[in-house]
Design an enzyme around this catalytic site. Structure first.
Site, PDB file in Angstrom:
ATOM      1  N   ASN A 208      12.224  81.280 -60.461  1.00  0.00           N
ATOM      2  CA  ASN A 208      11.602  81.493 -59.207  1.00  0.00           C
ATOM      3  C   ASN A 208      12.697  81.147 -58.079  1.00  0.00           C
ATOM      4  O   ASN A 208      13.837  80.587 -58.172  1.00  0.00           O
ATOM      5  CB  ASN A 208      10.422  80.691 -59.020  1.00  0.00           C
ATOM      6  CG  ASN A 208      10.716  79.171 -59.104  1.00  0.00           C
ATOM      7  OD1 ASN A 208      11.353  78.569 -58.574  1.00  0.00           O
ATOM      8  ND2 ASN A 208       9.940  78.750 -60.248  1.00  0.00           N
ATOM      9  N   ASP A 277       5.104  78.695 -64.806  1.00  0.00           N
ATOM     10  CA  ASP A 277       3.605  78.395 -65.605  1.00  0.00           C
ATOM     11  C   ASP A 277       3.576  79.156 -66.688  1.00  0.00           C
ATOM     12  O   ASP A 277       2.706  78.789 -67.622  1.00  0.00           O
ATOM     13  CB  ASP A 277       2.542  78.773 -64.591  1.00  0.00           C
ATOM     14  CG  ASP A 277       2.471  77.922 -63.162  1.00  0.00           C
ATOM     15  OD1 ASP A 277       2.599  76.753 -63.537  1.00  0.00           O
ATOM     16  OD2 ASP A 277       2.005  78.525 -62.335  1.00  0.00           O
ATOM     17  N   LYS A 287      20.242  90.446 -76.980  1.00  0.00           N
ATOM     18  CA  LYS A 287      19.986  91.226 -75.862  1.00  0.00           C
ATOM     19  C   LYS A 287      19.140  92.371 -76.167  1.00  0.00           C
ATOM     20  O   LYS A 287      19.390  93.228 -76.824  1.00  0.00           O
ATOM     21  CB  LYS A 287      21.503  91.666 -75.292  1.00  0.00           C
ATOM     22  CG  LYS A 287      21.257  92.191 -74.019  1.00  0.00           C
ATOM     23  CD  LYS A 287      22.571  92.702 -73.377  1.00  0.00           C
ATOM     24  CE  LYS A 287      22.552  93.460 -72.184  1.00  0.00           C
ATOM     25  NZ  LYS A 287      23.474  94.454 -71.903  1.00  0.00           N
ATOM     26  N   ASP A 304       2.054  71.819 -68.180  1.00  0.00           N
ATOM     27  CA  ASP A 304       1.954  71.061 -66.893  1.00  0.00           C
ATOM     28  C   ASP A 304       2.497  69.654 -66.817  1.00  0.00           C
ATOM     29  O   ASP A 304       1.924  68.981 -67.643  1.00  0.00           O
ATOM     30  CB  ASP A 304       0.424  71.225 -66.273  1.00  0.00           C
ATOM     31  CG  ASP A 304       0.361  70.850 -64.610  1.00  0.00           C
ATOM     32  OD1 ASP A 304       1.226  69.800 -64.372  1.00  0.00           O
ATOM     33  OD2 ASP A 304      -0.128  71.660 -64.188  1.00  0.00           O
ATOM     34  N   PHE A 321       3.062  68.339 -55.676  1.00  0.00           N
ATOM     35  CA  PHE A 321       3.546  69.004 -54.450  1.00  0.00           C
ATOM     36  C   PHE A 321       2.536  70.386 -54.716  1.00  0.00           C
ATOM     37  O   PHE A 321       2.447  70.579 -55.762  1.00  0.00           O
ATOM     38  CB  PHE A 321       4.778  69.590 -54.294  1.00  0.00           C
ATOM     39  CG  PHE A 321       5.693  68.745 -53.541  1.00  0.00           C
ATOM     40  CD1 PHE A 321       6.076  67.284 -53.632  1.00  0.00           C
ATOM     41  CD2 PHE A 321       6.202  69.286 -52.337  1.00  0.00           C
ATOM     42  CE1 PHE A 321       6.726  66.471 -52.969  1.00  0.00           C
ATOM     43  CE2 PHE A 321       7.039  68.503 -51.362  1.00  0.00           C
ATOM     44  CZ  PHE A 321       7.138  67.016 -51.778  1.00  0.00           C
ATOM     45  N   LYS A 335      -5.718  70.791 -56.492  1.00  0.00           N
ATOM     46  CA  LYS A 335      -4.998  70.409 -57.594  1.00  0.00           C
ATOM     47  C   LYS A 335      -4.910  68.779 -57.705  1.00  0.00           C
ATOM     48  O   LYS A 335      -4.812  68.204 -58.558  1.00  0.00           O
ATOM     49  CB  LYS A 335      -3.517  70.702 -57.149  1.00  0.00           C
ATOM     50  CG  LYS A 335      -3.494  72.279 -57.466  1.00  0.00           C
ATOM     51  CD  LYS A 335      -2.037  72.829 -56.978  1.00  0.00           C
ATOM     52  CE  LYS A 335      -1.889  74.368 -56.948  1.00  0.00           C
ATOM     53  NZ  LYS A 335      -1.008  75.246 -56.452  1.00  0.00           N
ATOM     54  N   LYS A 339      -5.920  67.685 -61.150  1.00  0.00           N
ATOM     55  CA  LYS A 339      -4.727  66.968 -61.843  1.00  0.00           C
ATOM     56  C   LYS A 339      -4.905  65.419 -62.061  1.00  0.00           C
ATOM     57  O   LYS A 339      -3.883  64.745 -62.595  1.00  0.00           O
ATOM     58  CB  LYS A 339      -3.404  67.451 -61.383  1.00  0.00           C
ATOM     59  CG  LYS A 339      -3.087  69.014 -61.676  1.00  0.00           C
ATOM     60  CD  LYS A 339      -1.589  69.585 -61.347  1.00  0.00           C
ATOM     61  CE  LYS A 339      -1.509  70.923 -61.309  1.00  0.00           C
ATOM     62  NZ  LYS A 339      -0.234  71.438 -61.402  1.00  0.00           N
TER      63      LYS A 339
HETATM   64  N1  CTP Z   1       3.523  71.734 -62.040  1.00  0.00           N
HETATM   65  C1  CTP Z   1       4.183  70.744 -63.262  1.00  0.00           C
HETATM   66  N2  CTP Z   1       4.288  71.765 -64.392  1.00  0.00           N
HETATM   67  C2  CTP Z   1       3.964  73.171 -64.391  1.00  0.00           C
HETATM   68  C3  CTP Z   1       3.261  73.496 -63.206  1.00  0.00           C
HETATM   69  C4  CTP Z   1       3.346  72.776 -61.913  1.00  0.00           C
HETATM   70  O1  CTP Z   1       4.567  69.637 -63.010  1.00  0.00           O
HETATM   71  N3  CTP Z   1       3.869  73.668 -65.481  1.00  0.00           N
HETATM   72  C5  CTP Z   1       3.678  70.585 -61.011  1.00  0.00           C
HETATM   73  C6  CTP Z   1       4.700  71.031 -59.580  1.00  0.00           C
HETATM   74  O2  CTP Z   1       5.658  70.303 -59.672  1.00  0.00           O
HETATM   75  C7  CTP Z   1       3.653  70.423 -58.576  1.00  0.00           C
HETATM   76  C8  CTP Z   1       2.295  70.744 -59.031  1.00  0.00           C
HETATM   77  O3  CTP Z   1       2.179  70.769 -60.335  1.00  0.00           O
HETATM   78  O4  CTP Z   1       4.068  69.194 -58.189  1.00  0.00           O
HETATM   79  C9  CTP Z   1       1.629  72.081 -58.497  1.00  0.00           C
HETATM   80  O5  CTP Z   1       2.429  73.019 -58.621  1.00  0.00           O
HETATM   81  P1  CTP Z   1       2.034  74.575 -57.927  1.00  0.00           P
HETATM   82  O6  CTP Z   1       2.961  75.462 -58.436  1.00  0.00           O
HETATM   83  O7  CTP Z   1       1.686  74.346 -56.545  1.00  0.00           O
HETATM   84  O8  CTP Z   1       0.578  74.780 -58.773  1.00  0.00           O
HETATM   85  P2  CTP Z   1       0.322  75.083 -60.488  1.00  0.00           P
HETATM   86  O9  CTP Z   1      -0.393  74.120 -60.911  1.00  0.00           O
HETATM   87  O10 CTP Z   1       1.301  75.724 -61.110  1.00  0.00           O
HETATM   88  O11 CTP Z   1      -0.811  76.083 -60.175  1.00  0.00           O
HETATM   89  P3  CTP Z   1      -0.954  77.657 -59.427  1.00  0.00           P
HETATM   90  O12 CTP Z   1       0.337  78.283 -59.725  1.00  0.00           O
HETATM   91  O13 CTP Z   1      -2.056  78.507 -59.939  1.00  0.00           O
HETATM   92  O14 CTP Z   1      -1.187  77.580 -58.072  1.00  0.00           O
END
Ligand code: CTP
Length: 408
Positions: A208, A277, A287, A304, A321, A335, A339
């Site tokens: 990303n 995610d 490849k 997560d 965040f 969240k 969480k």
């Molecule tokens: N995060 C994490 N591990 C993951 C996904 C997210 O530790 N596999 C943490 C990020 O570092 C951040 C928080 O979860 O502190 C929220 O991440 P965000 O990308 O905003 O949300 P998601 O939980 O991934 O949910 P969505 O993508 O559905 O918004």
């Protein structure tokens, strides 16, 4: 550096003559310096020079009964608030990486809890040798700070990387490593930052747009506030903030494992990383060839990291965040609750906002409160955020629960 205890280890290399000047620089800044030399270092500079400059007898031998009676080597290892090996020869780096304790200096390094820094100095080919590179990588992984080396003309007549940093530069960098005063002094803060990469095949990945800038700014701000900071970072093109220990990872799984290794020591966990995610369920061994018009990737959920930390029975203070493209506060609050976080910093991302830019806009949410930090450079916002985290964390320790209840 006033009154700080620095143990300076001098090993066998021509750059040892510069270490005499380094002792002066450290003393000028008010530090107390105890020099320990390896026997090989004595071939380059006499101990009397270091004794005169440091004002303390130099330690060389593990078996020196008179010196041991004055201050035993374990006592000396405890006395040190910071250990610097300068110059650090290739041989000493190898022995440090191997966990040896067969002379005074290596024993002191093994017996101390103080941060250790090394200033390598050697011929450029020795520095480039795969064995040295592997030793240095291992030491970095274990939290040893590697200062330099610099590039330039070498005593052996060659030109390249391997010169010891200049004493002035070393003294500046050392000042950054010493424990600091501030609201987070003595606290350990673990931070994740940057994107992760999820492997599709040996040459491709999904990732990303996170640049890691916000997380690196938070790491710098936490360090400035006096914390010991470990930064677990995905692939980014950023320098490590001074005094911060960095662990590099690629995938979400590797980030989880690195965090699990460090979390037991952390008082505060700040999750700024843009963790993937989903990841390809079965990355291809070879490849992938373009044999069809469409390619379907089967993706599976990653773990997560943040939620895993927050669910620990012995958990630190947990800050998340939220990267949102719409309904920023509402989603972030979801969240925070789902969480089970202590705090969350919400920012809007996408197009020209949040990811990969210099400025950001943060809104901090607690269960019963919010504070808009406004827009600004990431470092300025990070300092504000760390101030709030320190306040909230301290309130949580003194039984005031979190700042939310104080504010509400
Ligand atoms: N995060 C994490 N591990 C993951 C996904 C997210 O530790 N596999 C943490 C990020 O570092 C951040 C928080 O979860 O502190 C929220 O991440 P965000 O990308 O905003 O949300 P998601 O939980 O991934 O949910 P969505 O993508 O559905 O918004």
């Amino acid at each position: 550096m006033q009154g700080k205890h620095i143990l300076l280890g001098v090993t066998g290399g021509i750059a040892a003559y510069k270490s005499a000047d380094l002792v002066r620089r450290l003393r000028e800044r008010g530090a107390e310096v105890q020099v320990a030399m390896t026997p090989a270092a004595r071939e380059f500079v006499g101990p009397i020079t270091f004794q005169a400059l440091s004002g303390r007898p130099v330690r060389i031998d593990l078996w020196d009964s008179a010196a041991e009676a004055a201050m035993g080597h374990i006592e000396l290892a405890r006395w040190a608030e910071l250990v610097l090996i300068a110059p650090a020869s290739a041989d000493f780096l190898a022995r440090l990486a191997g966990g040896k304790a067969d002379d005074l200096l290596s024993t002191l390094c093994l017996a101390t809890e103080a941060p250790i820094a090394v200033a390598p100095a050697m011929n450029r080919i020795m520095w480039g040798n795969a064995a040295t590179a592997a030793n240095v990588a291992l030491l970095r992984q274990r939290g040893v700070h590697v200062l330099g080396p610099a590039e330039g003309a070498q005593a052996c007549g060659e030109v390249g990387e391997g010169r010891m940093l200049e004493p002035q530069d070393l003294a500046d960098r050392l000042a950054e490593l010493l424990p600091r005063d501030g609201p987070l002094r003595g606290r350990r803060v673990l931070i994740t930052a940057g994107p992760t990469r999820e492997r599709i095949d040996p040459v491709r990945f999904i990732s990303n747009r996170s640049s890691g800038k916000m997380g690196f700014a938070v790491a710098q701000a936490a360090r400035e506030a006096g914390a010991e900071v470990v930064l677990v970072s995905g692939p980014v093109a950023l320098p490590t903030p001074h005094g911060v220990r960095r662990v590099d990872v690629e995938s979400a799984q590797a980030m989880l494992e690195a965090v699990q290794r460090e979390i037991a020591q952390a008082n505060i966990f700040i999750s700024t990383a843009a963790v993937a995610d989903y990841r390809p369920a079965s990355p291809a061994e070879q490849k992938i060839k373009k044999t069809s018009d469409r390619l379907h990737l089967d993706m599976e959920r990653t773990v997560d990291v943040l939620a895993t930390v927050a669910a620990r029975p012995e958990r630190p203070f947990v800050v998340g965040f939220a990267a949102e493209t719409e309904s920023v506060e509402q989603n972030a609050r979801g969240k925070l609750l789902n969480k089970n976080l202590d705090m969350i910093a919400a920012n809007e991302v996408g197009h020209t906002k949040g990811f990969d830019c210099e400025d950001n806009h943060l809104v901090v949410l607690w269960r019963n409160a919010r504070q808009d930090l406004g827009s600004g450079p990431k470092l300025a916002l990070a300092r504000e955020l760390v101030r709030l985290i320190a306040e909230s964390y301290t309130a949580s320790l003194t039984g005031a629960r979190h700042l939310d209840t104080v504010r509400a």
